[in-house]
Design a protein around this motif. Structure first.
Motif, PDB file in Angstrom:
ATOM      1  N   VAL A 365       0.836  -1.203   0.000  1.00  0.00           N
ATOM      2  CA  VAL A 365       0.000   0.000   0.000  1.00  0.00           C
ATOM      3  C   VAL A 365       0.871   1.253   0.000  1.00  0.00           C
ATOM      4  O   VAL A 365       0.560   2.247  -0.665  1.00  0.00           O
ATOM      5  CB  VAL A 365      -0.976  -0.003   1.189  1.00  0.00           C
ATOM      6  CG1 VAL A 365      -1.703   1.335   1.313  1.00  0.00           C
ATOM      7  CG2 VAL A 365      -1.998  -1.128   1.025  1.00  0.00           C
ATOM      8  N   GLN A 366       1.981   1.222   0.711  1.00  0.00           N
ATOM      9  CA  GLN A 366       2.890   2.363   0.685  1.00  0.00           C
ATOM     10  C   GLN A 366       3.434   2.596  -0.728  1.00  0.00           C
ATOM     11  O   GLN A 366       3.640   3.740  -1.150  1.00  0.00           O
ATOM     12  CB  GLN A 366       4.037   2.157   1.671  1.00  0.00           C
ATOM     13  CG  GLN A 366       3.664   2.410   3.125  1.00  0.00           C
ATOM     14  CD  GLN A 366       3.180   3.833   3.351  1.00  0.00           C
ATOM     15  OE1 GLN A 366       3.728   4.798   2.820  1.00  0.00           O
ATOM     16  NE2 GLN A 366       2.116   3.969   4.142  1.00  0.00           N
ATOM     17  N   ALA A 367       3.655   1.514  -1.471  1.00  0.00           N
ATOM     18  CA  ALA A 367       4.095   1.658  -2.862  1.00  0.00           C
ATOM     19  C   ALA A 367       3.023   2.368  -3.686  1.00  0.00           C
ATOM     20  O   ALA A 367       3.329   3.221  -4.537  1.00  0.00           O
ATOM     21  CB  ALA A 367       4.399   0.285  -3.458  1.00  0.00           C
ATOM     22  N   GLN A 368       1.760   2.034  -3.419  1.00  0.00           N
ATOM     23  CA  GLN A 368       0.683   2.692  -4.140  1.00  0.00           C
ATOM     24  C   GLN A 368       0.545   4.161  -3.731  1.00  0.00           C
ATOM     25  O   GLN A 368       0.244   5.020  -4.564  1.00  0.00           O
ATOM     26  CB  GLN A 368      -0.630   1.945  -3.909  1.00  0.00           C
ATOM     27  CG  GLN A 368      -0.641   0.552  -4.523  1.00  0.00           C
ATOM     28  CD  GLN A 368      -1.997  -0.105  -4.434  1.00  0.00           C
ATOM     29  OE1 GLN A 368      -2.933   0.262  -5.130  1.00  0.00           O
ATOM     30  NE2 GLN A 368      -2.114  -1.092  -3.556  1.00  0.00           N
ATOM     31  N   VAL A 369       0.768   4.456  -2.446  1.00  0.00           N
ATOM     32  CA  VAL A 369       0.734   5.850  -1.998  1.00  0.00           C
ATOM     33  C   VAL A 369       1.789   6.650  -2.747  1.00  0.00           C
ATOM     34  O   VAL A 369       1.523   7.758  -3.245  1.00  0.00           O
ATOM     35  CB  VAL A 369       0.972   5.937  -0.477  1.00  0.00           C
ATOM     36  CG1 VAL A 369       1.179   7.398  -0.053  1.00  0.00           C
ATOM     37  CG2 VAL A 369      -0.201   5.328   0.285  1.00  0.00           C
ATOM     38  N   ARG A 370       2.974   6.096  -2.868  1.00  0.00           N
ATOM     39  CA  ARG A 370       4.047   6.816  -3.556  1.00  0.00           C
ATOM     40  C   ARG A 370       3.736   6.995  -5.038  1.00  0.00           C
ATOM     41  O   ARG A 370       3.985   8.066  -5.608  1.00  0.00           O
ATOM     42  CB  ARG A 370       5.364   6.059  -3.378  1.00  0.00           C
ATOM     43  CG  ARG A 370       5.942   6.160  -1.970  1.00  0.00           C
ATOM     44  CD  ARG A 370       7.264   5.421  -1.864  1.00  0.00           C
ATOM     45  NE  ARG A 370       7.971   5.743  -0.630  1.00  0.00           N
ATOM     46  CZ  ARG A 370       9.205   5.335  -0.347  1.00  0.00           C
ATOM     47  NH1 ARG A 370       9.862   4.565  -1.225  1.00  0.00           N
ATOM     48  NH2 ARG A 370       9.785   5.685   0.788  1.00  0.00           N
TER      49      ARG A 370
END
Length: 707
Positions: A365-370
């Motif tokens: 999910v952090q990858a998607q936030v970035r």
């Protein structure tokens, strides 16, 4: 009935609109008063269809055919305009309630009332077929219960027998659970198809449940084509007739004349079960007492041959929309290094917030936030933008309860125009009803659950190729590169539902076009040794694993290795996990996410991601980037002031992202996957999955193999 929305017209063709009766893939149906004061149901066709001259010709022809109907059991077409900016047609309005609603409220009907209903609907179909039409969408929602008898309504996808339809053969059109096997296969249909659908409707009315079960569309279609109907509970005197209606072959079904003889005459007295007559009367009274509302914001009604002159602001937005579309055709909208001064001489630009919902404690999910943050930055650097974007994140804690609560907080903020569902199968489905209630578009990037199969009836859009269509990249590799003489689908019944889509794809829908296909079922919890030894005797046989548990896929891979099988092995992304990656060396995998660092078409994104975050982009970062770009594409439309209209704008305006083309089939509202639909091919090597090719580039692997 819903109130009119600000973006709705006040009048169409001289008809004053009062409220919304419903909306679907083809258009919106309004309750309206005619110029002479009569109540009508007025259907306005979506403008994306109006741009096709062929559609207008078919709409005109089929409207003229429908106008021939003078049946007591259908609703007459009163007037229509195929040449209007948005074509429309008006039918007489019959106050009542749909059979689907009646069944939900009061349950199954007694045998006598089912027979009487069948008599009226068979008579309606007799008149439809005599007029040269096939209805093609006979279902409980299209049977209107009025005080004096039922009416068969909505001829939106009806067509003339033997004439070109609104869609070509090969497309599945209709409502799963009520369409015929020939419709499910995308073949030409005739009157027997309506007989099959009538049998489904009457079986549902008699038992309270559809004869081919519930669940995802693909599962229902499979049962329709391959399995016997569930007629348990159908009264004994009706069962033979309904079973005959539900024959798989059109020629084995009874004719309408035979059904009329079987059902007998319609008897108006007590034709409705107890409780329904009062409800029908009450529903009619509510509508007929409605006042005509004040004009909506579009009081001049855009559905005229000469649209009103656009305001300066609408011209700016339309210009931006045209610019995005033009860029999307050749290169992505994010041109690196492009910059501009925020705002304008007239002040700051309007702001549109996009929210991202997921478990913020996880790396994926952090990858998607970035990825989403990068898209926002790039958008706001554009000199030709007409609005600024902002990104808001919300933590769903990886649970359904957390997802629903976080989604409720997001949609309560009017500045949030879209929500990106970045979470898992356990969480994302719980956000769907919350966003739908608020009219906010939920863009699902990663989740791939059968619980999301019904998003076409919500405000959500699946932005990925799903398991419903099977492992597309692996199947294409088999079709154009490996070309095996025999393929065995190993169906792991430990999680049978996860594997059903693959089984259906290659057996019912014919996705695998080469060689012979067989299915080997492995009982839940048992080993794969017997299947593996059988396959080892035929080393050229390809193996396609149908299941979703990494440990079970690992056990299958190990059994095949131990047995000495060296043929093709393939599966989908759901089996990727530590146990499988260790045992599955050499396996081919189909995924819904790309590897931006390895895919030539996403290397510019990967370079920008590395520059900003000092690391290579992980899986799903590019897909979240695209989700923001796609939302911005829709928000550039003239109706972007209303967040409730975003999904409709996205549906009608295809867009090319960096990971795939976003284009949705108008009837099913599913992502079109035939061209650049977002499948990617990987191969397991050295304990990891290595990117090989996009779905559309797999054909080049065949050329390399033969060179």
């Amino acid at each position: 009935m819903e109130r009119l929305r600000p973006a709705d017209p006040s009048s169409v063709g001289g008809h004053r609109l009062v409220g919304r009766l419903g909306a679907g893939g083809m258009g919106v149906v309004y309750l309206a008063r005619s110029p002479h004061g009569a109540w009508v149901a007025l259907k306005v066709i979506r403008e994306e269809y109006a741009g096709d001259p062929g559609f207008r010709a078919r709409f005109r022809r089929e409207t003229e055919l429908a106008a021939r109907l003078t049946s007591r059991w259908t609703v007459p077409v009163l007037t229509a305009d195929a040449d209007a900016r948005a074509p429309w047609l008006a039918t007489a309005y019959v106050p009542g309630l749909p059979l689907s609603e009646a069944l939900a409220l009061y349950g199954p009907w007694p045998s006598g009332q089912v027979r009487t209903l069948g008599a009226a609907l068979a008579a309606a179909l007799d008149d439809v077929h005599r007029a040269g039409l096939v209805h093609r969408d006979v279902k409980p929602a299209n049977v209107l219960l009025a005080a004096d008898g039922p009416r068969l309504i909505d001829f939106g996808i009806a067509r003339a027998v033997g004439a070109t339809a609104l869609t070509t053969d090969g497309s599945v059109i209709g409502s799963p659970g009520y369409l015929s096997p020939e419709q499910a296969r995308g073949r030409t249909v005739g009157p027997p198809s309506d007989v099959f659908s009538l049998g489904c409707v009457l079986a549902r009315t008699a038992t309270g449940r559809p004869p081919f079960g519930a669940g995802g569309a693909a599962a229902v279609l499979y049962r329709t084509v391959r399995e016997d109907p569930d007629l348990a509970g159908v009264p004994e005197e009706l069962a033979p007739t309904l079973r005959a209606c539900l024959a798989k072959e059109p020629g084995d079904r009874p004719t309408i004349s035979r059904l009329l003889s079987s059902f007998g005459e319609f008897t108006a007295e007590s034709w409705l079960p107890p409780g329904l007559p009062a409800l029908v009367a009450d529903r009619a009274a509510r509508v007929l007492d409605l006042p005509v509302p004040e004009p909506t914001a579009l009081s001049e009604a855009p559905f005229t041959d000469t649209p009103p002159a656009p305001s300066r602001r609408r011209l700016l937005i339309a210009s931006a929309a045209a610019g995005v579309s033009a860029v999307g055709g050749g290169s992505a909208w994010w041109r690196w290094g492009r910059s501009g001064t925020p705002g304008s001489a007239k002040g700051p630009l309007p702001n549109r917030t996009i929210a991202l919902l997921g478990d913020l404690s996880t790396a994926v999910v952090q990858a998607q936030v970035r990825g989403a943050q990068l898209a926002v930055v790039q958008h706001n650097a554009r000199s030709d933008r007409t609005f600024d974007l902002a990104l808001r994140t919300a933590d769903d804690q990886g649970t359904a309860a957390g997802s629903a609560a976080a989604a409720a907080r997001l949609v309560a903020a009017r500045e949030v125009y879209a929500v990106i569902g970045a979470g898992t199968n356990a969480a994302v489905p719980a956000a769907v009803p919350v966003c739908t209630e608020a009219g906010v578009c939920l863009l699902v990037t990663r989740a791939d659950s059968t619980a999301l199969n019904g998003t076409n009836t919500t405000s959500s859009l699946n932005l990925r190729s799903t398991r419903t269509t099977g492992p597309g990249a692996v199947v294409k590799y088999l079709n154009v590169v490996a070309r095996p003489a025999r393929t065995v689908v190993v169906h792991d019944l430990t999680d049978a539902d996860d594997g059903e889509a693959t089984v259906r794809g290659v057996t019912v829908y014919g996705m695998l076009t080469v060689g012979r296909v067989e299915v080997a079922e492995v009982a839940g919890g048992t080993g794969f040794t017997d299947v593996a030894h059988g396959l080892a005797a035929h080393p050229d046989t390809a193996v396609l694993f149908a299941g979703g548990l990494p440990a079970r896929a690992a056990a299958c891979a190990q059994a095949l290795t131990d047995a000495g099988h060296r043929g093709f092995h393939g599966g989908d992304e759901h089996i990727l996990g530590r146990p499988f990656l260790k045992a599955g060396t050499g396996w081919w995998i189909s995924t819904g996410y790309c590897d931006p660092s390895a895919d030539p078409k996403t290397r510019a994104f990967a370079a920008a991601y590395r520059t900003r975050y000092r690391t290579a982009p992980p899986p799903w970062a590019a897909e979240a980037y695209d989700a923001v770009g796609y939302a911005a594409h829709g928000l550039a439309a003239p109706s972007s002031d209303e967040r409730e209209s975003l999904r409709a704008e996205l549906m009608r305006r295809p867009w090319q992202g960096i990971t795939r083309r976003y284009s949705y089939e108008s009837q099913t509202q599913y992502l079109e996957t035939d061209q650049d639909g977002g499948w990617f091919l990987y191969r397991v090597e050295n304990g990891r999955a290595r990117f090989v090719a996009r779905h559309d580039d797999i054909k080049n692997l065949a050329k390399k193999k033969t060179s």
